[in-house]
Write a protein that holds these residues in place. Structure first.
Motif, PDB file in Angstrom:
ATOM      1  N   ILE A 153       0.910  -0.967  -0.158  1.00 59.88           N
ATOM      2  CA  ILE A 153      -0.203  -0.010   0.061  1.00 59.88           C
ATOM      3  C   ILE A 153       0.911   1.218  -0.362  1.00 59.88           C
ATOM      4  N   ALA A 154       1.887   1.211   1.021  1.00 61.96           N
ATOM      5  CA  ALA A 154       3.117   2.783   0.970  1.00 61.96           C
ATOM      6  C   ALA A 154       3.771   2.911  -0.709  1.00 61.96           C
ATOM      7  N   ALA A 155       4.186   1.137  -1.197  1.00 54.26           N
ATOM      8  CA  ALA A 155       4.826   1.661  -2.119  1.00 54.26           C
ATOM      9  C   ALA A 155       3.631   2.527  -3.503  1.00 54.26           C
ATOM     10  N   ILE A 156       2.506   1.856  -3.647  1.00 51.84           N
ATOM     11  CA  ILE A 156       1.297   2.403  -4.393  1.00 51.84           C
ATOM     12  C   ILE A 156       1.086   3.884  -4.229  1.00 51.84           C
ATOM     13  N   ASN A 157       0.775   4.516  -2.554  1.00 52.35           N
ATOM     14  CA  ASN A 157       0.449   5.749  -2.683  1.00 52.35           C
ATOM     15  C   ASN A 157       1.690   6.826  -3.239  1.00 52.35           C
ATOM     16  N   CYS A 158       2.954   6.274  -2.957  1.00 53.30           N
ATOM     17  CA  CYS A 158       4.224   7.011  -3.116  1.00 53.30           C
ATOM     18  C   CYS A 158       4.016   7.228  -4.577  1.00 53.30           C
ATOM     19  N   ILE A 159       4.259   6.132  -5.352  1.00 50.70           N
ATOM     20  CA  ILE A 159       3.855   6.467  -7.263  1.00 50.70           C
ATOM     21  C   ILE A 159       2.954   7.036  -7.545  1.00 50.70           C
ATOM     22  N   LEU A 160       1.673   7.014  -6.603  1.00 47.36           N
ATOM     23  CA  LEU A 160       0.750   7.694  -7.346  1.00 47.36           C
ATOM     24  C   LEU A 160       0.803   9.571  -6.421  1.00 47.36           C
ATOM     25  N   LEU A 161       1.418   9.583  -5.260  1.00 49.74           N
ATOM     26  CA  LEU A 161       1.695  11.018  -5.207  1.00 49.74           C
ATOM     27  C   LEU A 161       3.261  11.017  -6.334  1.00 49.74           C
ATOM     28  N   TYR A 162       3.899  10.699  -6.597  1.00 52.68           N
ATOM     29  CA  TYR A 162       5.671  11.185  -7.146  1.00 52.68           C
ATOM     30  C   TYR A 162       4.408  11.248  -8.671  1.00 52.68           C
ATOM     31  N   GLN A 163       3.765  10.907  -9.095  1.00 62.47           N
ATOM     32  CA  GLN A 163       3.035  10.677 -10.356  1.00 62.47           C
ATOM     33  C   GLN A 163       1.863  12.484 -10.696  1.00 62.47           C
ATOM     34  N   ARG A 164       1.413  12.457  -9.465  1.00 62.62           N
ATOM     35  CA  ARG A 164       0.915  13.236  -9.262  1.00 62.62           C
ATOM     36  C   ARG A 164       1.929  15.475  -9.406  1.00 62.62           C
ATOM     37  N   ARG A 165       2.614  15.133  -8.338  1.00 62.45           N
ATOM     38  CA  ARG A 165       3.754  15.928  -8.362  1.00 62.45           C
ATOM     39  C   ARG A 165       4.117  15.941  -9.721  1.00 62.45           C
ATOM     40  N   ALA A 166       4.147  15.085 -10.412  1.00 60.04           N
ATOM     41  CA  ALA A 166       5.306  15.040 -11.371  1.00 60.04           C
ATOM     42  C   ALA A 166       4.484  16.074 -12.523  1.00 60.04           C
ATOM     43  N   THR A 167       3.567  15.792 -12.227  1.00 59.26           N
ATOM     44  CA  THR A 167       2.481  16.652 -13.416  1.00 59.26           C
ATOM     45  C   THR A 167       2.243  18.326 -13.189  1.00 59.26           C
ATOM     46  N   MET A 168       2.368  18.292 -11.587  1.00 59.61           N
ATOM     47  CA  MET A 168       1.772  20.000 -11.387  1.00 59.61           C
ATOM     48  C   MET A 168       2.966  21.009 -11.890  1.00 59.61           C
ATOM     49  N   PRO A 169       2.837  22.145 -12.754  1.00 54.77           N
ATOM     50  CA  PRO A 169       3.748  22.585 -13.168  1.00 54.77           C
ATOM     51  C   PRO A 169       4.021  23.961 -11.828  1.00 54.77           C
ATOM     52  N   PHE A 170       4.998  24.307 -11.761  1.00 57.19           N
ATOM     53  CA  PHE A 170       5.489  25.980 -10.962  1.00 57.19           C
ATOM     54  C   PHE A 170       5.266  25.780  -9.608  1.00 57.19           C
ATOM     55  N   GLN A 171       5.166  24.436  -9.644  1.00 51.91           N
ATOM     56  CA  GLN A 171       5.231  24.395  -8.193  1.00 51.91           C
ATOM     57  C   GLN A 171       7.056  25.487  -6.970  1.00 51.91           C
ATOM     58  N   ASN A 172       7.340  25.752  -7.740  1.00 54.06           N
ATOM     59  CA  ASN A 172       8.544  26.543  -6.580  1.00 54.06           C
ATOM     60  C   ASN A 172       8.443  27.758  -7.356  1.00 54.06           C
ATOM     61  N   PHE A 173       7.174  28.129  -7.719  1.00 48.51           N
ATOM     62  CA  PHE A 173       6.932  29.535  -8.009  1.00 48.51           C
ATOM     63  C   PHE A 173       6.622  30.878  -7.050  1.00 48.51           C
ATOM     64  N   VAL A 174       6.601  31.808  -6.196  1.00 47.30           N
ATOM     65  CA  VAL A 174       6.650  32.717  -5.247  1.00 47.30           C
ATOM     66  C   VAL A 174       5.604  33.754  -5.420  1.00 47.30           C
ATOM     67  N   LEU A 175       5.175  33.659  -4.304  1.00 41.30           N
ATOM     68  CA  LEU A 175       3.464  35.334  -5.077  1.00 41.30           C
ATOM     69  C   LEU A 175       4.298  36.369  -5.398  1.00 41.30           C
ATOM     70  N   LEU A 176       4.113  36.904  -5.929  1.00 46.11           N
ATOM     71  CA  LEU A 176       4.275  38.353  -5.955  1.00 46.11           C
ATOM     72  C   LEU A 176       3.024  39.292  -6.302  1.00 46.11           C
ATOM     73  N   SER A 177       2.974  40.510  -5.584  1.00 47.70           N
ATOM     74  CA  SER A 177       1.951  41.778  -6.187  1.00 47.70           C
ATOM     75  C   SER A 177       1.382  41.862  -7.188  1.00 47.70           C
ATOM     76  N   ALA A 178       0.680  41.751  -7.208  1.00 49.40           N
ATOM     77  CA  ALA A 178       0.040  42.534  -8.656  1.00 49.40           C
ATOM     78  C   ALA A 178       0.404  43.858  -8.427  1.00 49.40           C
ATOM     79  N   PRO A 179       0.206  44.747  -9.735  1.00 48.27           N
ATOM     80  CA  PRO A 179      -0.086  46.076  -9.742  1.00 48.27           C
ATOM     81  C   PRO A 179      -0.912  46.593  -9.057  1.00 48.27           C
ATOM     82  N   GLU A 180      -1.443  48.215  -9.018  1.00 49.59           N
ATOM     83  CA  GLU A 180      -2.556  48.922  -8.143  1.00 49.59           C
ATOM     84  C   GLU A 180      -3.543  48.482  -9.472  1.00 49.59           C
TER      85      GLU A 180
END
Length: 255
Positions: A153-180
């Motif tokens: 079960i742990a191995a299956i969960n790790c595979i699913l979590l890795y696959q989900r993480r691999a499909t999500m871009p911009f994970q390391n981006f940081v919030l910047l305030s929008a122009p007024e």
């Protein structure tokens, strides 16, 4: 590691803030990390701006402009708010500096110290011997079966979590305030590839049209090459795999 208000883990070595409840991780630039660490070390005291600049930028403090410092503090407050804390825990004291309010709960968590390997080995041998003598074959067989199922079960969960993480871009981006003049719902994120965010701030001011209809804008680029790429999405592409994004390339920051 520091735990803030029993909710957020601040890891200076990893330059990140983590919400304990949701698991959301927000990366920080090195100057913002060092400034927050300085404020924590002097909680309840007013830390002068010059001291924070020296802590955050080191040998480069002589060329750090006030705008860069103010944008770094703003980005730090945005990051604190994104992981569930109040942005007001960092308070500005006019003409004096910044302070981390003394009502903030800060807990320092020391790294766990491993036990002596020899002592651990002796204790493990005693425990194993006692277990062998007291458990019969049926109980041992049951334990083996439960252990095998658990690892599957742990191995299956790790595979699913890795696959989900691999499909999500911009994970390391940081919030910047929008122009007024932008849509108040618009959220602009940038890739923390450089110590200064001035190029992203200037670019966002020159292109307010990104925030008219779209809610999420992701900026990436390098100031030494003059290249900036904008990804304009209808939803948060860091969490929504169905988000639709359009890409715009700018080979000069002055475009």
């Amino acid at each position: 590691m520091y735990v803030i208000n029993n909710l957020v883990e601040f890891r200076p070595n990893e330059k990140s803030l983590t919400n304990r409840s949701t698991g959301l991780v927000v990366p920080l630039l090195l100057p913002a990390t060092l400034c927050l660490l300085c404020l924590i070390s002097h909680q309840g005291e007013v830390v002068p701006q010059n001291t924070l600049i020296k802590e955050g930028w080191g040998v480069r403090d002589g060329i750090t402009i006030p705008n860069t410092f103010y944008q770094t503090v703003l980005t730090l407050r945005n990051a604190l708010e994104e992981v569930g804390l109040s942005r007001d825990i960092i308070r500005t004291i006019a003409r004096r500096g910044l302070t981390l309010i003394d009502t903030t709960i800060i807990e320092y968590v020391k790294p766990s110290v491993p036990q002596n390997s020899v002592d651990t080995g002796v204790e493990d041998n005693k425990a194993n011997t006692s277990l062998t003598l007291t458990l019969n074959k049926k109980i041992l067989a049951l334990l083996k079966t439960v252990t095998f199922v658990f690892f599957i079960i742990a191995a299956i969960n790790c595979i699913l979590l890795y696959q989900r993480r691999a499909t999500m871009p911009f994970q390391n981006f940081v919030l910047l305030s929008a122009p007024e003049n932008a849509n108040k719902k618009c959220k602009i994120y940038y890739e923390p590839t450089e110590p200064s965010i001035d190029s992203y701030v200037d670019f966002a001011k020159k292109h307010p049209e990104f925030c008219i209809k779209k809610d999420y804008v992701y900026l990436s680029g390098y100031s030494n090459t003059g290249r900036i790429v904008s990804f304009v999405c209808n939803n948060d592409a860091r969490r929504d795999v169905s988000a639709f994004c359009s890409t715009n390339y700018y080979w000069s920051r002055h475009q």
